[in-house]
Design an enzyme around this catalytic site. Sequence first.
Site, PDB file in Angstrom:
ATOM      1  N   ASN A 184     -43.877   1.939  -0.816  1.00 38.43           N
ATOM      2  CA  ASN A 184     -43.234   2.775   0.193  1.00 38.43           C
ATOM      3  C   ASN A 184     -43.680   2.333   1.582  1.00 38.43           C
ATOM      4  OD1 ASN A 184     -45.677   4.339   0.958  1.00 38.43           O
ATOM      5  ND2 ASN A 184     -45.540   5.021  -1.176  1.00 38.43           N
ATOM      6  N   ARG A 185     -43.172   3.018   2.599  1.00 38.65           N
ATOM      7  CA  ARG A 185     -43.364   2.524   3.969  1.00 38.65           C
ATOM      8  C   ARG A 185     -44.663   2.987   4.628  1.00 38.65           C
ATOM      9  NH1 ARG A 185     -38.242   4.568   6.744  1.00 38.65           N
ATOM     10  NH2 ARG A 185     -39.428   3.976   8.595  1.00 38.65           N
TER      11      ARG A 185
END
Length: 418
Positions: free
Chosen positions: A220-221
């Site tokens: 994920n970011r």
Amino acid sequence: MAPGGPREPGPPWEGRTVVLGVCGGIAAYKAVQVARDLTLLGAAVDVVLTGSARRFVAPLSFEGVTGRGPLVDLFAAREAALHISLARGADCVCVAPATADFIARAASGRASDLLTTVLAAATAPVVVAPAMNDRMFAHPRTRRNLARLQEAPGYQRVGPAEGRLAAGEGSGPGRMAEPEAITDAVGRALAGGGALAGKRVLVTAGGTREPVDAVRYLGNRSSGRMGAELARAAWLRGAEVTLVTGPAAVAAPWGATVVQVETAREMREAVLGRVGGVDVAVHAAAVADYRPRSPRPGKLKRAEIGDALTLDLVRNPDIAAECAAQMKPESVAVGFALETSDLVARATEKLAAKGFDLIVANPAGERDAGFETNTNRVTIVGRDAPPRELPLMSKFAAAWEIMEAVEDRLRGKGGAGP
Ligand code: C5P
């Protein structure tokens, strides 16, 4: 690189006075940056140069970055008792670089120049950043002097680091700590004595990577920045900090013990093995909720897969929820809730469901808050007080506020004692 990007004025440096002593070593050029950074963080910096420091850097360089004239002479005209007024006004004295000669003189209580005379009169905490050739640092006499200096109440040492020394000298232990480590050590000396002093704090940070095959993963970011700043804020407030972090885009803060993990299951193991002994756990990691059931040992090949690939995912453990049962009753658990809507309502539900004392709600999908930014807009939700919505601020400033709320909660639960 600082975990939180550019520095801005704020606690624990803002409005405080730091006497920065600079001795004559090649690392003196880096003292200009220390003076500049402390000034940018909001401190008034009075630079005291030894005679030999002036052979390495000009007083004017310090004046340019601090806006204040550096001091060099114990016997300057019209400045009687300058050493006493500097010592009285200092909230912290930092000596960077501290040379072998300075350490020897200060350890034996000499007051032979302005800097050692200020130290003889100072009652503020003192941060010493030794810097010298590795042979000099290894010498038993230097070791003895340094040990003696550190015995004095309120003295702490930062570094030296291991790394490149002066030209032609290769590398070794003796290199001065980086300016950021020094400004943080000064911050910790300035903040001193709150409810987190001496407490054990565990922070999780970053995202996790769940392998699909030997080269690909689901991630994920999360940049790990919020967690790194939380670890830094807790350390500045005097805590012993362990940062359990997934792969992150920012450097871990100086002072924290770092445990690197990749997957949610590795993070779970690292956290559950430690959480029983901590006073505070902060779950800032963006843990993947699902992982591929059976990651392939080799690299998946397009020719074998064809036009579509279906991944069979299984649920990952909820680390924070599992921790609740293992923590000491007087300890404090903090969670994060990244939400796209009904921020406070959803965060409040999670607070109860996962057994947190506090939960920090932050919005997802905004340009200047949440993932991959230097800033955040957080609301601190607790069990017994109305939610506190904070304006947009740097992640470090938000972390500092969150740690303030943690200290309040520690005191409320009776876990703030020594
Ligand atoms: O339910 P949600 O994922 O929004 O909860 C967020 C909080 O729970 C965060 O504090 C996060 O670190 C923690 N969490 C966890 N393990 C998971 C998922 C979330 O510890 N598998």
